[in-house]
Scaffold this motif. Structure first.
Motif, mmCIF file in Angstrom:
data_model
loop_
_atom_site.group_PDB
_atom_site.id
_atom_site.type_symbol
_atom_site.label_atom_id
_atom_site.label_comp_id
_atom_site.label_asym_id
_atom_site.label_seq_id
_atom_site.Cartn_x
_atom_site.Cartn_y
_atom_site.Cartn_z
ATOM 1 N N UNK A 36 0.834 -1.215 0.000
ATOM 2 C CA UNK A 36 0.000 0.000 0.000
ATOM 3 C C UNK A 36 0.855 1.246 0.000
ATOM 4 N N UNK A 37 1.877 1.251 0.873
ATOM 5 C CA UNK A 37 2.696 2.478 0.995
ATOM 6 C C UNK A 37 3.401 2.756 -0.322
ATOM 7 N N UNK A 38 4.037 1.707 -0.871
ATOM 8 C CA UNK A 38 4.778 1.941 -2.139
ATOM 9 C C UNK A 38 3.840 2.421 -3.225
ATOM 10 N N UNK A 39 2.714 1.731 -3.294
ATOM 11 C CA UNK A 39 1.760 2.082 -4.344
ATOM 12 C C UNK A 39 1.332 3.544 -4.175
ATOM 13 N N UNK A 40 0.989 3.868 -2.929
ATOM 14 C CA UNK A 40 0.484 5.228 -2.705
ATOM 15 C C UNK A 40 1.573 6.262 -2.913
ATOM 16 N N UNK A 41 2.778 5.953 -2.439
ATOM 17 C CA UNK A 41 3.843 6.970 -2.502
ATOM 18 C C UNK A 41 4.408 7.110 -3.892
ATOM 19 N N UNK A 42 4.636 5.937 -4.519
ATOM 20 C CA UNK A 42 5.450 6.015 -5.736
ATOM 21 C C UNK A 42 4.633 5.909 -7.002
ATOM 22 N N UNK A 43 3.527 5.205 -6.932
ATOM 23 C CA UNK A 43 2.881 4.918 -8.233
ATOM 24 C C UNK A 43 1.624 5.743 -8.447
ATOM 25 N N UNK A 44 1.007 6.198 -7.353
ATOM 26 C CA UNK A 44 -0.260 6.917 -7.576
ATOM 27 C C UNK A 44 0.047 8.280 -8.187
ATOM 28 N N UNK A 45 -0.822 8.746 -9.059
ATOM 29 C CA UNK A 45 -0.584 10.069 -9.689
ATOM 30 C C UNK A 45 -0.701 11.186 -8.658
ATOM 31 N N UNK A 46 -0.112 12.313 -9.004
ATOM 32 C CA UNK A 46 -0.092 13.466 -8.087
ATOM 33 C C UNK A 46 -1.458 14.128 -8.108
ATOM 34 N N UNK A 47 -1.843 14.724 -7.000
ATOM 35 C CA UNK A 47 -3.124 15.442 -6.976
ATOM 36 C C UNK A 47 -2.925 16.770 -7.693
ATOM 37 N N UNK A 48 -3.943 17.151 -8.484
ATOM 38 C CA UNK A 48 -3.790 18.370 -9.308
ATOM 39 C C UNK A 48 -3.473 19.562 -8.421
ATOM 40 N N UNK A 49 -4.261 19.775 -7.402
ATOM 41 C CA UNK A 49 -4.091 21.025 -6.609
ATOM 42 C C UNK A 49 -3.023 20.849 -5.540
ATOM 43 N N UNK A 50 -3.094 19.740 -4.776
ATOM 44 C CA UNK A 50 -2.235 19.704 -3.578
ATOM 45 C C UNK A 50 -0.845 19.163 -3.882
ATOM 46 N N UNK A 183 -21.907 26.205 10.598
ATOM 47 C CA UNK A 183 -22.349 27.500 11.113
ATOM 48 C C UNK A 183 -21.277 28.548 10.879
ATOM 49 N N UNK A 184 -20.010 28.171 11.157
ATOM 50 C CA UNK A 184 -18.974 29.210 11.135
ATOM 51 C C UNK A 184 -18.310 29.341 9.780
ATOM 52 N N UNK A 185 -18.138 28.225 9.038
ATOM 53 C CA UNK A 185 -17.501 28.399 7.717
ATOM 54 C C UNK A 185 -18.367 27.727 6.662
ATOM 55 N N UNK A 186 -19.509 28.279 6.391
ATOM 56 C CA UNK A 186 -20.356 27.566 5.407
ATOM 57 C C UNK A 186 -19.691 27.519 4.034
ATOM 58 N N UNK A 187 -18.806 28.501 3.706
ATOM 59 C CA UNK A 187 -18.364 28.630 2.307
ATOM 60 C C UNK A 187 -17.275 27.624 1.969
ATOM 61 N N UNK A 188 -16.364 27.381 2.893
ATOM 62 C CA UNK A 188 -15.152 26.664 2.440
ATOM 63 C C UNK A 188 -15.496 25.239 2.017
ATOM 64 N N UNK A 189 -14.486 24.607 1.361
ATOM 65 C CA UNK A 189 -14.737 23.255 0.788
ATOM 66 C C UNK A 189 -15.086 22.307 1.925
ATOM 67 N N UNK A 190 -15.863 21.315 1.604
ATOM 68 C CA UNK A 190 -16.249 20.330 2.639
ATOM 69 C C UNK A 190 -15.114 19.323 2.721
ATOM 70 N N UNK A 191 -14.308 19.375 3.759
ATOM 71 C CA UNK A 191 -13.115 18.544 3.784
ATOM 72 C C UNK A 191 -13.439 17.121 4.200
ATOM 73 N N UNK A 192 -14.508 17.004 5.002
ATOM 74 C CA UNK A 192 -14.618 15.692 5.697
ATOM 75 C C UNK A 192 -14.749 14.578 4.664
ATOM 76 N N UNK A 193 -15.542 14.744 3.610
ATOM 77 C CA UNK A 193 -15.679 13.608 2.674
ATOM 78 C C UNK A 193 -14.391 13.470 1.875
ATOM 79 N N UNK A 194 -13.973 12.197 1.605
ATOM 80 C CA UNK A 194 -12.756 12.052 0.785
ATOM 81 C C UNK A 194 -13.098 12.656 -0.577
ATOM 82 N N UNK A 195 -12.225 13.513 -1.093
ATOM 83 C CA UNK A 195 -12.548 14.168 -2.395
ATOM 84 C C UNK A 195 -12.724 13.076 -3.461
#
Lengths: 256, 71, 247, 205
Positions: A36-50, A183-195
């Protein structure tokens, strides 16, 4: 039925059966983790934004799952001990509490590190991270309560009750934190769900989640076995175990 | 020195470690995770060894004292 | 087991006594409630402690944060709620501590009256002595922290339910740590997570009213949490007492 | 009250096991045994403050678990500490206790006089001596309508005529069909007292 149920609960039986297939579990866990680690670190594509910092997700998300699941495991073990007075359940709970606390801390830590490159600060009062913080407090409550009792039996019962009260309150706390967050940050992206992730990114995540479930089981059993030895150290079978291990080590030591 | 697996995302091993500038964060997180996980596995094993040693000491002492009395 | 021979003295037929009929469950509740209020009244000096603490600590805020009205009124709702939480928490561990010390707790546990009802009586007495005064004193603190007029009614209503929930959850922590010497700090660690929802909904209600909105939703949610605590806490506290008393 | 094969273990250290016995109307059972032999533990098990690791309890022939409330209404337990609030007066203490247990209509003041606290009814218990505080606990026995008394070391901190008072109370209670289980170091000069020595059942491993 009762006989079977009590036999299942005997620490010695648990020690021997878990002893047999523990090595297999260890190998499986290691394999899954490495893949899992190798796959995630080395083979998975990069995230566009982060960019590459998103790769921390391969630890943060599985550990967060385990932290919450671990609390329920602890509460169930506590309940079994409270209702049926099975000693083994109390041992499992004693093992699960610090383990869960460590995983929750790890979830918070990796979440914070992930926050730095993404939002520029280590700590952001996001709904999921705040709920994770509360979960850590719940864990610490149980761990500290466990150590402050001198009598072990009363400690077991008290912690079981606290874990049950905590379990019942978790949904309320999570919902109220989500409500507070919107209530406090209605605008920002919803982080909790995995994108919504690209399949190539998602597959390693599944492997990592599976790996961490095996890891949790492995460490839980290891700790429970040690707890069994600790509590049953006056019994004959543990002393025989010590002697038999002694013979093995002496055998190997005078071979060299 | 570049090792080409099919699908290996990074051009070279050096770039792999650089993680596109996020090296400290990614490796930091994985490093801490590794430490915590290893500690979680090792702690019970150490504790188990100390319990068994303690038992052996007692057994040796008891055998020793029995041996003393029998003489 | 050797059944000892009955000696002649008690030979004459001793008729079996009839078991006494049971008291109505409410009897114990009223008895303990009155007793605790009487006790609190006897220790009048200690009665005001949570209240003095509540006022004093809230007075610290303008000193620490600066007296600007705009800033204070922004902080006021949240701060008053946090101080109310700390005030109730401070006095929670004495809930069972004194009974445990003089052995009366044992009498409660082995009394025929349902234990959860007696515990509810003790919690109600504790709320009347700490939660209620704090709720009534809150408007004064609202003035001190320049809370806008609109917020007072919601503040008092919210605090009434909130402090009751603090007492209810505090009782569970108090019962779990009753036999421990330094239970105070542990009590707050155990109970704090349970306070999060109350704090969130309570201060949000006042905040909303102050900003001109309606506090319906948060107050309703706060009421729900209060009802939940009312249902869960007496039983959990009773179970904790039975488990925790052996220390 | 019958208890069969009672065993108690605290953190895997067995205190006693296989302990059986019974007490019927008119019986007085004295639990003897050195310190730490589990006297208090046994009494707390019998009064349901503590649950035994194994063994069963029966009251009036029926298993205790089925009739907990009835059994507890029929029981008065006086532990090591007198179990009274020191800030309250003896009268107030008895009145809140009276609401927990079924009591005789007999006036509380009368009970206090009976145990030798005449004139002290409205004095805060704080100011009473340990012996007098214990007498307040004894007054509970007088007004309670319970059949079974369980007393843990009632003789501690009691002067001579206090002991005589206790023995008289026990004798009177036994005659009207009451039952008493008590633990005490000194022998009671009441005839018909059965002694159960815990030493026989203690576990030494």
């Amino acid at each position: 039925m009762w006989r079977w149920f009590h036999r299942l609960g005997s620490p010695r039986w648990f020690y021997q059966t878990s002893g047999r297939w523990l090595p297999w579990l260890a190998v499986l866990t290691l394999a899954l983790l490495v893949i899992g680690t190798l796959w995630g670190l080395a083979f998975a594509p990069e995230d566009a934004r982060q960019g590459n910092s998103f790769r921390i997700i391969y630890i943060h998300v599985p550990v967060s799952f385990l932290a919450l699941a671990g609390y329920y495991v602890m509460a169930v073990a506590g309940a079994v001990n409270l209702i049926w007075r099975i000693k083994l359940a109390d041992m499992v709970m004693t093992a699960a509490a610090p383990l869960g606390a460590a995983l929750t801390f790890l979830a918070l830590f990796t979440g914070a590190i992930w926050g730095k490159p993404t939002w520029g600060t280590y700590w952001v009062w996001d709904a999921r991270i705040t709920s994770m913080l509360v979960l850590l407090f719940l864990y610490l409550g149980v761990v500290v309560l466990r150590n402050s009792f001198s009598g072990r039996d009363t400690a077991g019962k008290a912690c079981a009750i606290l874990a049950l009260v905590g379990t019942v309150n978790i949904p309320i706390i999570y919902k109220s934190v989500d409500w507070w967050f919107t209530l406090h940050q209605p605008a920002t992206i919803k982080l909790s769900g995995a994108p919504s992730m690209h399949p190539d990114m998602f597959k390693p995540l599944l492997v990592m989640i599976l790996a961490y479930y095996c890891f949790y089981a492995l460490v839980l059993i290891l700790n429970t076995r040690t707890e069994i030895l600790h509590r049953e150290r006056r019994t004959a079978w543990v002393n025989d175990l010590a002697v038999s291990e002694l013979a093995v080590t002496e055998l190997t030591s005078n071979e060299q | 020195m570049n090792i080409q697996f099919d699908g290996f995302y990074f051009e070279s091993l050096a770039e792999f470690f650089a993680m596109g500038g996020h090296a400290t964060y990614v490796w930091g997180a994985y490093g801490v995770a590794l430490v915590v996980m290893v500690w979680l596995v090792v702690r019970p094993l150490l504790r188990r060894a100390s319990i068994l040693n303690e038992l052996r000491q007692n057994l040796k002492k008891r055998q020793h004292s029995l041996y003393e009395e029998s003489r | 087991m050797t059944e000892a021979l009955r000696t002649p003295a008690s030979q004459q037929a001793v008729q079996e006594r009839l078991p006494p009929e049971l008291l109505p469950p409410g009897e114990g509740f009223v008895g303990i409630l009155k007793r605790d209020l009487l006790l609190a009244f006897r220790h009048r000096g200690e009665l005001a402690n949570p209240l003095i603490f509540f006022i004093m600590v809230t007075a610290l805020i303008p000193i620490a944060v600066g007296p600007q009205k705009a800033l204070l009124s922004q902080l006021a709702p949240g701060m008053i709620w946090v101080m109310a939480l700390l005030g109730t928490l401070l006095s929670s561990d004495s809930l069972f501590q004194s009974d445990y010390a003089d052995g009366t707790l044992e009498q409660l546990i082995i009394s025929p009256q349902p234990l959860w009802l007696l515990v509810l009586a003790k919690i109600s007495a504790h709320w009347l002595v700490t939660g209620l005064p704090i709720t009534l004193a809150a408007p004064i603190l609202g003035l001190m922290l320049a809370l806008p007029e609109a917020g007072y009614a919601t503040l008092v209503l919210g605090l009434a339910m909130g402090t009751a929930t603090f007492s209810l959850f505090g009782a569970i922590g108090a019962a779990l740590t009753v036999a421990l010497r330094k239970g105070g700090v542990l009590l707050s660690l155990i109970v704090m997570p349970l306070y999060f929802p109350v704090l969130i909904f309570g201060s949000a209600a006042v905040q909303r009213v102050v900003d001109g909105g309606s506090a319906g939703a948060p107050l309703a949610l706060l009421g729900a949490v209060f009802a939940f605590a009312l249902l869960l806490s007496p039983f959990a506290t009773a179970a904790s007492l039975r488990a925790g008393i052996n220390g | 009250m019958a208890f069969a094969a009672l065993g108690f273990e605290r953190d895997d250290v067995p205190l006693f096991d296989g302990l059986s016995g019974a007490v019927a109307a008119g019986d007085i059972l004295q639990i003897a045994g050195g310190n730490g032999s589990g006297k208090t533990t046994l009494l707390r098990i019998l009064s349901t403050a503590l649950t035994a690791t194994e063994g069963s309890l029966h009251w009036r022939g029926i298993a205790l678990a089925l009739q907990r409330a009835e059994y507890l209404a029929d029981l008065v337990f006086v532990g090591h500490s007198p179990g009274i609030k020191l800030a309250l007066t003896p009268r107030e203490n008895l009145s809140w206790l009276a609401r927990l247990y079924p009591v005789r209509e007999q006036d509380i003041a009368e009970a206090l006089v009976r145990v030798g606290l005449a004139g002290l009814e409205d004095v805060p218990c704080r100011t009473l001596s340990a012996g007098q505080q214990r007498r307040v606990a004894l007054a509970r026995l007088v007004i309670a309508r319970a059949t079974l008394w369980i007393l843990d070391e009632p003789m501690t901190a009691i002067d001579q005529d206090g002991v005589a008072l206790i023995e008289e109370l026990l004798r009177a209670h036994a005659e009207v069909g009451g039952a008493v289980i008590l633990s005490s170091h000194q022998a009671l000069n009441i005839d018909g007292v059965r002694v159960l020595d815990l030493a026989e059942y203690a576990c030494h491993d």
